[in-house]
Design a protein around this motif. Structure first.
Motif, PDB file in Angstrom:
ATOM      1  N   PRO A  21       0.773  -1.287   0.107  1.00 40.30           N
ATOM      2  CA  PRO A  21      -0.023   0.083   0.067  1.00 40.30           C
ATOM      3  C   PRO A  21       0.859   1.397   0.096  1.00 40.30           C
ATOM      4  CG  PRO A  21      -0.567  -1.594   1.749  1.00 40.30           C
ATOM      5  CD  PRO A  21       0.584  -1.977   1.046  1.00 40.30           C
ATOM      6  N   ALA A  22       0.382   2.344  -0.728  1.00 39.39           N
ATOM      7  CA  ALA A  22       1.272   3.588  -0.452  1.00 39.39           C
ATOM      8  C   ALA A  22       0.854   4.182   0.583  1.00 39.39           C
ATOM      9  CB  ALA A  22       0.382   4.527  -1.832  1.00 39.39           C
ATOM     10  N   THR A  23      -0.195   4.022   1.367  1.00 40.89           N
ATOM     11  CA  THR A  23      -0.322   4.537   2.918  1.00 40.89           C
ATOM     12  C   THR A  23      -1.279   3.561   3.205  1.00 40.89           C
ATOM     13  OG1 THR A  23      -2.237   5.916   2.529  1.00 40.89           O
ATOM     14  CG2 THR A  23      -0.214   6.969   1.804  1.00 40.89           C
ATOM     15  N   GLU A  24      -1.768   3.804   4.526  1.00 42.04           N
ATOM     16  CA  GLU A  24      -2.609   2.973   5.141  1.00 42.04           C
ATOM     17  C   GLU A  24      -3.989   2.950   4.450  1.00 42.04           C
ATOM     18  OE1 GLU A  24      -5.110   3.501   9.574  1.00 42.04           O
ATOM     19  OE2 GLU A  24      -3.010   4.418   9.392  1.00 42.04           O
ATOM     20  N   PHE A  25      -4.166   4.155   3.943  1.00 34.03           N
ATOM     21  CA  PHE A  25      -5.483   4.886   3.498  1.00 34.03           C
ATOM     22  C   PHE A  25      -5.616   4.322   1.702  1.00 34.03           C
ATOM     23  CE2 PHE A  25      -4.725   7.190   6.930  1.00 34.03           C
ATOM     24  CZ  PHE A  25      -5.617   7.029   7.622  1.00 34.03           C
ATOM     25  N   LEU A  26      -4.522   3.998   1.413  1.00 35.47           N
ATOM     26  CA  LEU A  26      -4.434   4.101  -0.100  1.00 35.47           C
ATOM     27  C   LEU A  26      -3.636   2.914  -0.680  1.00 35.47           C
ATOM     28  CD1 LEU A  26      -5.017   5.656  -2.918  1.00 35.47           C
ATOM     29  CD2 LEU A  26      -2.739   6.714  -2.327  1.00 35.47           C
ATOM     30  N   ARG A  27      -4.086   2.238  -1.648  1.00 37.41           N
ATOM     31  CA  ARG A  27      -3.210   1.267  -2.373  1.00 37.41           C
ATOM     32  C   ARG A  27      -3.442   1.644  -3.871  1.00 37.41           C
ATOM     33  NH1 ARG A  27      -2.251  -4.298  -0.983  1.00 37.41           N
ATOM     34  NH2 ARG A  27      -1.360  -5.354  -2.958  1.00 37.41           N
ATOM     35  N   VAL A  28      -2.017   1.687  -4.565  1.00 37.75           N
ATOM     36  CA  VAL A  28      -2.111   2.156  -5.882  1.00 37.75           C
ATOM     37  C   VAL A  28      -1.715   1.014  -6.683  1.00 37.75           C
ATOM     38  CG1 VAL A  28      -0.781   3.734  -7.452  1.00 37.75           C
ATOM     39  CG2 VAL A  28      -1.438   4.380  -5.074  1.00 37.75           C
ATOM     40  N   ARG A  29      -2.364   0.702  -7.977  1.00 39.09           N
ATOM     41  CA  ARG A  29      -1.635  -0.384  -8.774  1.00 39.09           C
ATOM     42  C   ARG A  29      -2.219   0.079 -10.301  1.00 39.09           C
ATOM     43  NH1 ARG A  29      -6.433  -2.191  -6.347  1.00 39.09           N
ATOM     44  NH2 ARG A  29      -8.200  -3.001  -7.852  1.00 39.09           N
ATOM     45  N   THR A  84      -3.983   3.595 -14.079  1.00 38.66           N
ATOM     46  CA  THR A  84      -3.561   3.799 -12.404  1.00 38.66           C
ATOM     47  C   THR A  84      -4.965   3.599 -11.501  1.00 38.66           C
ATOM     48  OG1 THR A  84      -1.700   5.033 -13.132  1.00 38.66           O
ATOM     49  CG2 THR A  84      -2.417   5.229 -10.788  1.00 38.66           C
ATOM     50  N   VAL A  85      -4.857   2.713 -10.920  1.00 37.20           N
ATOM     51  CA  VAL A  85      -6.051   2.537  -9.790  1.00 37.20           C
ATOM     52  C   VAL A  85      -5.745   2.957  -8.455  1.00 37.20           C
ATOM     53  CG1 VAL A  85      -7.548   0.972  -8.861  1.00 37.20           C
ATOM     54  CG2 VAL A  85      -7.060   0.660 -11.078  1.00 37.20           C
ATOM     55  N   LEU A  86      -6.336   3.945  -7.860  1.00 36.58           N
ATOM     56  CA  LEU A  86      -6.254   4.428  -6.581  1.00 36.58           C
ATOM     57  C   LEU A  86      -7.233   4.024  -5.647  1.00 36.58           C
ATOM     58  CD1 LEU A  86      -5.500   8.126  -7.472  1.00 36.58           C
ATOM     59  CD2 LEU A  86      -3.655   6.386  -6.800  1.00 36.58           C
TER      60      LEU A  86
END
Length: 127
Positions: free
Chosen positions: A8-16, A22-24
Motif C-alpha cells: 500500500p502507498a499509505t494506510e488509506f491508499l493502495r495504488v496499482r 492507475t487505480v487508486l
C-alpha cells in the motif's frame, strides 16, 4: 484479480496499474488526516499528460468533505492534463453524498472496477 505484490502507498491508499489505468483504491476512513497522506500519491497519478486514473471507493468506511476535495482535485488535475478519470463507488451513503453535491454528474460512479475500466471516460461536465 491478479496478485499485486506492491505494498500500500499509505494506510488509506493502495495504488496499482490495471488495464492501462492507475487505480487508486481508497481504504478505511477518508478524513482530513487520510487526505494529507493521500494527496502526494493522488497528485503523482493525476499530474502526467493523458493520465488514465480510476478512484475506487469500494473499501472505504467513512468519507467526509476531505474525500470530496480529493475527488475534485483529481478531476481538475486530470482535465488540466488531458487525461481521464473514472470512479467506482457502491456504498449507499457515499453515493448519496456524491449525488447531493453534484459530483456524480461530473464523475458518474461505476458499480465495479470492471465496469469503470470498460466505460467511456468521465472527464467532462460542469456543475
Amino acid at each position: 484479480m491478479p496478485y499485486d505484490p506492491t505494498p500500500p502507498a499509505t494506510e488509506f491508499l493502495r495504488v496499482r496499474t490495471e488495464r492501462g489505468h492507475t487505480v487508486l483504491e481508497l481504504r478505511g476512513e477518508i478524513d482530513i488526516a487520510a487526505a494529507v497522506e493521500i494527496i502526494p500519491h493522488l497528485d503523482a497519478a493525476t499530474g502526467s499528460a493523458a493520465a488514465r486514473v480510476v478512484i475506487d471507493l469500494r473499501h472505504i468506511a467513512f468519507f467526509d468533505c476531505s474525500g470530496l476535495r480529493l475527488l475534485y482535485r483529481a478531476r481538475h488535475r486530470v482535465l488540466d492534463h488531458g487525461g481521464e478519470l473514472r470512479l467506482v463507488c457502491t456504498h449507499p451513503l457515499t453515493l448519496r453524498v456524491l449525488k447531493v453535491t453534484g459530483l456524480s454528474r461530473l464523475l458518474p460512479p461505476a458499480p465495479s472496477l470492471d465496469a469503470a475500466l470498460g466505460q467511456p471516460e468521465a472527464t467532462s461536465g460542469t456543475l
